[in-house]
Scaffold this active site. Structure first.
Site, PDB file in Angstrom:
ATOM      1  N   LYS A 152      55.903  43.542 -31.895  1.00 47.71           N
ATOM      2  CA  LYS A 152      55.683  44.790 -31.141  1.00 47.71           C
ATOM      3  C   LYS A 152      54.620  45.655 -31.818  1.00 47.71           C
ATOM      4  O   LYS A 152      53.769  46.247 -31.147  1.00 47.71           O
ATOM      5  CB  LYS A 152      56.998  45.584 -31.034  1.00 47.71           C
ATOM      6  CG  LYS A 152      57.917  45.108 -29.929  1.00 47.71           C
ATOM      7  CD  LYS A 152      57.512  45.707 -28.590  1.00 47.71           C
ATOM      8  CE  LYS A 152      58.115  44.994 -27.394  1.00 47.71           C
ATOM      9  NZ  LYS A 152      59.566  44.987 -27.335  1.00 47.71           N
ATOM     10  N   LYS A 167      57.016  31.415 -24.743  1.00 49.62           N
ATOM     11  CA  LYS A 167      58.169  31.586 -23.856  1.00 49.62           C
ATOM     12  C   LYS A 167      57.812  32.392 -22.610  1.00 49.62           C
ATOM     13  O   LYS A 167      56.825  33.119 -22.595  1.00 49.62           O
ATOM     14  CB  LYS A 167      59.295  32.292 -24.616  1.00 49.62           C
ATOM     15  CG  LYS A 167      58.951  33.703 -25.033  1.00 49.62           C
ATOM     16  CD  LYS A 167      60.171  34.461 -25.521  1.00 49.62           C
ATOM     17  CE  LYS A 167      59.740  35.873 -25.898  1.00 49.62           C
ATOM     18  NZ  LYS A 167      60.769  36.827 -26.038  1.00 49.62           N
ATOM     19  N   LYS A 188      58.172  38.882 -19.698  1.00 53.70           N
ATOM     20  CA  LYS A 188      57.707  39.871 -18.738  1.00 53.70           C
ATOM     21  C   LYS A 188      56.244  40.265 -19.009  1.00 53.70           C
ATOM     22  O   LYS A 188      55.405  40.272 -18.117  1.00 53.70           O
ATOM     23  CB  LYS A 188      58.640  41.089 -18.864  1.00 53.70           C
ATOM     24  CG  LYS A 188      58.238  42.269 -18.060  1.00 53.70           C
ATOM     25  CD  LYS A 188      58.820  42.200 -16.677  1.00 53.70           C
ATOM     26  CE  LYS A 188      58.225  43.312 -15.831  1.00 53.70           C
ATOM     27  NZ  LYS A 188      57.875  42.965 -14.519  1.00 53.70           N
TER      28      LYS A 188
HETATM   29  P1  TYM Z   1      65.472  41.265 -23.271  1.00 53.44           P
HETATM   30  O1  TYM Z   1      65.679  42.381 -22.297  1.00 53.44           O
HETATM   31  O2  TYM Z   1      64.116  41.047 -23.818  1.00 53.44           O
HETATM   32  O3  TYM Z   1      65.952  39.902 -22.649  1.00 53.44           O
HETATM   33  C1  TYM Z   1      67.222  39.769 -22.060  1.00 53.44           C
HETATM   34  C2  TYM Z   1      67.824  38.417 -22.338  1.00 53.44           C
HETATM   35  O4  TYM Z   1      67.004  37.386 -21.812  1.00 53.44           O
HETATM   36  C3  TYM Z   1      66.737  36.434 -22.828  1.00 53.44           C
HETATM   37  N1  TYM Z   1      65.391  35.860 -22.624  1.00 53.44           N
HETATM   38  C4  TYM Z   1      65.131  34.551 -22.720  1.00 53.44           C
HETATM   39  N2  TYM Z   1      65.920  33.493 -23.000  1.00 53.44           N
HETATM   40  C5  TYM Z   1      65.353  32.278 -22.990  1.00 53.44           C
HETATM   41  N3  TYM Z   1      64.040  32.069 -22.699  1.00 53.44           N
HETATM   42  C6  TYM Z   1      63.214  33.097 -22.423  1.00 53.44           C
HETATM   43  N4  TYM Z   1      61.931  32.874 -22.127  1.00 53.44           N
HETATM   44  C7  TYM Z   1      63.750  34.410 -22.436  1.00 53.44           C
HETATM   45  N5  TYM Z   1      63.227  35.642 -22.199  1.00 53.44           N
HETATM   46  C8  TYM Z   1      64.254  36.513 -22.320  1.00 53.44           C
HETATM   47  C9  TYM Z   1      66.806  37.204 -24.124  1.00 53.44           C
HETATM   48  O5  TYM Z   1      67.044  36.355 -25.226  1.00 53.44           O
HETATM   49  C10 TYM Z   1      67.966  38.129 -23.854  1.00 53.44           C
HETATM   50  O6  TYM Z   1      69.189  37.475 -24.079  1.00 53.44           O
HETATM   51  N6  TYM Z   1      67.358  43.243 -27.417  1.00 53.44           N
HETATM   52  C11 TYM Z   1      67.692  42.597 -26.155  1.00 53.44           C
HETATM   53  C12 TYM Z   1      68.599  43.437 -25.272  1.00 53.44           C
HETATM   54  C13 TYM Z   1      69.822  43.919 -25.971  1.00 53.44           C
HETATM   55  C14 TYM Z   1      70.966  43.122 -26.315  1.00 53.44           C
HETATM   56  C15 TYM Z   1      71.857  44.036 -26.946  1.00 53.44           C
HETATM   57  C16 TYM Z   1      71.301  41.784 -26.150  1.00 53.44           C
HETATM   58  C17 TYM Z   1      70.054  45.183 -26.380  1.00 53.44           C
HETATM   59  N7  TYM Z   1      71.253  45.256 -26.970  1.00 53.44           N
HETATM   60  C18 TYM Z   1      73.098  43.587 -27.434  1.00 53.44           C
HETATM   61  C19 TYM Z   1      72.538  41.364 -26.632  1.00 53.44           C
HETATM   62  C20 TYM Z   1      73.414  42.263 -27.249  1.00 53.44           C
HETATM   63  C21 TYM Z   1      66.416  42.342 -25.405  1.00 53.44           C
HETATM   64  O7  TYM Z   1      65.418  42.990 -25.594  1.00 53.44           O
HETATM   65  O8  TYM Z   1      66.525  41.408 -24.451  1.00 53.44           O
END
Ligand code: TYM
Length: 330
Positions: free
Chosen positions: A111, A194, A197
């Site tokens: 980031k 990967k 977004k």
């Molecule tokens: P975020 O919003 O970036 O993504 C949400 C979830 O989607 C999964 N993900 C993927 N898995 C496999 N392949 C991909 N290409 C891919 N892109 C996204 C992410 O691994 C995630 O599970 N920090 C977290 C959100 C969060 C969270 C939490 C998760 C905040 N607090 C507590 C679990 C527990 C995040 O930014 O995910």
């Protein structure tokens, strides 16, 4: 029965990475566990979204959770900022998170590179807020994609340090989880890395048949297989996507074609686009239905946030007790 927690940031429509990395697990786990799934709106503030935009995107994620099969009668669905207890735990856990380890976190470094003009403290302490989300319900399993693995390791460290210091067992050591397999990374269509977004390389649960086909037909491949040459990243990614949405026989057929060097990527892409549309269509239809059902969404959120607050305040009460707060108002 275990306690499960996971969240997704409200950054727009969910893509297949979100679905297969996270949401698919939510749907399975809700059947016989104590599940809390939320929209991580506090987390999304690190990039300074506009107020109206944020509201819209939170609603989008909730709708797409429901359209994917989350059942508000089985799992607790809520918005992170409705449960302020999370911010108190975040503050308390910050005392057990060290600057050096936060600076070394992969997501922070990425980031900081991507948004050099906005390297704020929220970004640095992002893993602590995530730990607070998880520990506030004393979760033992956290369904996430591979990219979140390091955050879970940090969560365990913060929990252990807190427990050790206060000589308590309040917090469990939660594990990252994917149903029956290792954590997964869903690849994008651009031949590298990967699906994400911000990388503009994804297929979304809202995409229509035409969009899906256009995106897949444009996906990066190579000039064709050659004897003794390893499979290119782009082609590997297409196979990975195919394994997620196509029948095993279909994947087998195209793998054989690849290895006997007769494959036509155009044919494979057409098949993948068809199978992808079959997979996404019912979810997309449900999204459309739910979009006009604001009252239902609000009802669910009220109910979910209430339940999540109950669980969170129980934990905070215990935590305050072991810390030794004077607690004048008790
Ligand atoms: P975020 O919003 O970036 O993504 C949400 C979830 O989607 C999964 N993900 C993927 N898995 C496999 N392949 C991909 N290409 C891919 N892109 C996204 C992410 O691994 C995630 O599970 N920090 C977290 C959100 C969060 C969270 C939490 C998760 C905040 N607090 C507590 C679990 C527990 C995040 O930014 O995910």
């Amino acid at each position: 029965m275990e306690t499960i927690v996971s969240g997704i940031r409200p950054t727009g429509h969910l893509h297949l990475g979100n679905y297969f990395g996270a949401v698919r697990n939510f749907v399975k786990l809700q059947e016989n566990n104590n599940c809390y799934f939320f929209v991580a709106d506090y987390h999304s503030l690190t990039t300074h979204p506009e107020a109206e935009d944020l509201k819209e995107k939170v609603k989008t994620v909730i709708i797409e959770f429901l359209a994917s099969g989350l059942d508000p009668e089985k799992a607790t669905l809520y918005i992170q900022s409705d449960v302020e207890e999370v911010t108190e735990l975040y503050l308390l856990l910050n005392m057990f998170a060290y600057k050096g380890e936060l600076e070394r976190t992969a997501s922070f470094k990425e980031k900081a590179r991507k948004q050099p003009n906005n390297v704020n403290a929220g970004l640095l302490t992002y893993p602590v807020l995530m730990a607070a989300d998880i520990l506030i319900h004393k979760a033992t399993k956290v369904p996430v994609g591979k990219d979140q693995e390091q955050h879970l390791e940090m969560t365990r460290n913060f929990a252990k340090r807190f427990n050790n210091f206060y000589n308590t067992k309040i917090f469990p050591e939660p594990q990252a989880y994917n149903f029956g397999h290792d954590l997964i990374k869903v690849p994008g269509l651009d031949g590298t890395g990967k699906m994400g977004k911000s990388d503009n390389n994804g297929i979304y649960l809202i995409d229509d048949a035409k969009t899906i086909k256009k995106k897949i037909m444009r996906a990066v491949t190579d000039a064709g297989p050659e004897k003794d040459k390893p499979m290119s990243e782009g082609v590997k990614n297409l196979f990975t996507l195919m394994e997620l949405v196509s029948e095993a026989d279909t994947v087998k057929y195209f793998r054989e074609q690849y290895y006997n060097l007769t494959i036509r990527y155009g044919d494979m892409k057409k098949q993948l686009a068809e199978d992808m549309e079959k997979f996404i269509a019912p979810i997309r239809e449900r999204i459309k239905e739910l979009e006009s059902n604001k009252d239902y969404i609000n009802k669910i959120l009220k109910q979910g946030s209430g339940k999540a607050k109950e669980s969170a305040s129980r934990t905070i009460k215990e935590v305050r007790e072991v810390i030794g707060f004077y607690n004048t108002l008790k």
